[in-house]
Write a protein that holds these residues in place. Structure first.
Motif, mmCIF file in Angstrom:
data_model
loop_
_atom_site.group_PDB
_atom_site.id
_atom_site.type_symbol
_atom_site.label_atom_id
_atom_site.label_comp_id
_atom_site.label_asym_id
_atom_site.label_seq_id
_atom_site.Cartn_x
_atom_site.Cartn_y
_atom_site.Cartn_z
ATOM 1 N N ARG A 108 0.703 -1.361 0.093
ATOM 2 C CA ARG A 108 0.194 -0.274 -0.085
ATOM 3 C C ARG A 108 1.118 1.305 -0.242
ATOM 4 N NH1 ARG A 108 -5.442 0.520 1.588
ATOM 5 N NH2 ARG A 108 -5.089 -1.678 2.326
ATOM 6 N N ASP A 109 0.576 2.209 -1.150
ATOM 7 C CA ASP A 109 1.468 3.388 -1.049
ATOM 8 C C ASP A 109 2.652 3.027 -1.313
ATOM 9 O OD1 ASP A 109 -0.659 5.063 -0.665
ATOM 10 O OD2 ASP A 109 -0.336 5.055 1.583
ATOM 11 N N GLN A 137 -2.083 3.607 -7.606
ATOM 12 C CA GLN A 137 -2.483 3.413 -6.309
ATOM 13 C C GLN A 137 -3.237 4.329 -5.525
ATOM 14 O OE1 GLN A 137 1.362 2.601 -4.591
ATOM 15 N NE2 GLN A 137 0.995 0.342 -4.574
ATOM 16 N N GLY A 138 -3.550 5.515 -6.134
ATOM 17 C CA GLY A 138 -4.494 6.589 -5.849
ATOM 18 C C GLY A 138 -5.892 6.014 -6.030
ATOM 19 N N VAL A 139 -6.062 5.094 -6.811
ATOM 20 C CA VAL A 139 -7.337 4.664 -7.427
ATOM 21 C C VAL A 139 -7.346 3.064 -6.805
ATOM 22 C CG1 VAL A 139 -8.929 3.748 -9.211
ATOM 23 C CG2 VAL A 139 -7.356 5.728 -9.490
ATOM 24 N N ARG A 140 -6.553 2.367 -6.792
ATOM 25 C CA ARG A 140 -6.532 1.022 -6.071
ATOM 26 C C ARG A 140 -5.400 1.010 -5.399
ATOM 27 N NH1 ARG A 140 -6.592 -3.007 -11.055
ATOM 28 N NH2 ARG A 140 -4.421 -2.626 -11.225
ATOM 29 N N PRO A 141 -5.621 1.176 -3.973
ATOM 30 C CA PRO A 141 -4.381 1.274 -2.931
ATOM 31 C C PRO A 141 -3.795 -0.373 -2.965
ATOM 32 C CG PRO A 141 -6.067 2.113 -2.023
ATOM 33 C CD PRO A 141 -6.904 1.648 -3.519
ATOM 34 N N GLU A 193 -8.906 -3.531 -4.169
ATOM 35 C CA GLU A 193 -9.542 -2.439 -3.574
ATOM 36 C C GLU A 193 -9.395 -1.242 -4.530
ATOM 37 O OE1 GLU A 193 -7.553 -0.919 -0.336
ATOM 38 O OE2 GLU A 193 -7.143 -2.878 0.873
ATOM 39 N N ARG A 194 -10.771 -0.699 -4.240
ATOM 40 C CA ARG A 194 -10.766 0.615 -5.220
ATOM 41 C C ARG A 194 -11.348 1.741 -4.479
ATOM 42 N NH1 ARG A 194 -10.951 0.733 -10.677
ATOM 43 N NH2 ARG A 194 -11.986 2.635 -11.699
ATOM 44 N N ARG A 195 -10.969 2.832 -4.539
ATOM 45 C CA ARG A 195 -11.075 4.036 -3.632
ATOM 46 C C ARG A 195 -12.676 4.475 -4.071
ATOM 47 N NH1 ARG A 195 -7.327 8.949 -4.189
ATOM 48 N NH2 ARG A 195 -9.195 10.118 -3.298
ATOM 49 N N GLU A 196 -13.141 5.105 -2.992
ATOM 50 C CA GLU A 196 -14.609 5.629 -3.284
ATOM 51 C C GLU A 196 -14.569 6.774 -4.164
ATOM 52 O OE1 GLU A 196 -18.379 7.402 -0.821
ATOM 53 O OE2 GLU A 196 -16.606 6.322 0.190
ATOM 54 N N TYR A 238 -14.246 6.601 -7.760
ATOM 55 C CA TYR A 238 -13.889 6.208 -8.884
ATOM 56 C C TYR A 238 -14.892 5.356 -9.704
ATOM 57 C CZ TYR A 238 -9.548 8.894 -8.076
ATOM 58 O OH TYR A 238 -8.665 9.694 -7.758
#
Length: 216
Positions: free
Chosen positions: A99-100, A155-159, A163-166, A168
């Motif tokens: 992550r990141d 990773q800003g979209v898929r950490p 996973e997928r950030r809310e 998007y």
């Protein structure tokens, strides 16, 4: 009965623990206190090894690099294009494991020399293909900068994979941009299919290197 003996606290053990904590809390939540808690020590104990968080990030990036090069095999028969493609695919895969991961890696200073054999081999392959040393450095730096930057955005979209950030949702984005049909349609290309996106961009960069220096 004597208490269970714990592994000694050294830089690599701290970095390994920090990478595990990173996957749970991300870079923003990564603190020396959280790492110390995971190691079951007091936070001041970590300052014997790292003067600040950036020093810890440097060691984490170095550990990421150690793991990456340990699993990589260089083919001496590669063309320079193949070597740049393979090296950057390997870099992306390594960064996506955390992550990141790209943010940790970006701007960090390696504390060891484990990266040197692969760097030496890559520079030798490129210079033997006709690049000057400066051109070979520019080619390697430009392609790796593309890869790290791409993964930061990815990773800003898929950490992490799966996973997928809310925020998007591609269909919702298309509805909001209905008055701008090309921009709306572009969402599918911008925020999905990252493997294909990466490969196309990397191919553009590598082709640009060859065109810039006139080396086929």
């Amino acid at each position: 009965m004597s208490p269970e003996k714990r592994a000694p606290l050294d830089r690599r053990r701290v970095a390994d623990t920090a990478l595990r904590v990173l996957n749970e809390v991300g870079l923003e939540g990564l603190t020396l206190r959280a790492i110390a808690k995971e190691l079951d020590v007091k936070a001041p104990a970590l300052y014997w090894h790292f003067k600040d968080k950036q020093a810890l990030l440097d060691e984490m990036a170095t550990e990421m690099c150690r793991r990456m090069v340990a699993g990589a095999a260089l083919d001496p028969a590669d063309t320079w294009q193949e070597r740049l493609l393979k090296s950057n695919r390997g870099l992306r895969a390594a960064l996506l494991g955390y992550r990141d991961g790209a943010k940790v890696f970006s701007g960090s200073r390696f504390t060891g020399t484990e990266h040197a054999p692969a760097l030496e081999a890559n520079l030798r392959l490129l210079t033997e293909a006709g690049f000057t040393l400066a051109q070979a450095v520019h080619a390697g730096r430009t392609t790796s900068a593309y890869t790290v930057g791409f993964v930061i955005e990815e990773q800003g979209v898929r950490p992490l994979p799966g996973e997928r950030r809310e925020g998007y949702d591609i269909a919702e984005r298309a509805r909001r941009l209905a008055d701008y049909p090309l921009a709306a349609e572009a969402g599918q290309l911008l925020f999905d299919g990252y493997d294909a996106q990466f490969e196309e961009g990397l191919a553009i960069v590598v082709a640009g290197v060859g065109a810039r220096y006139g080396i086929g």
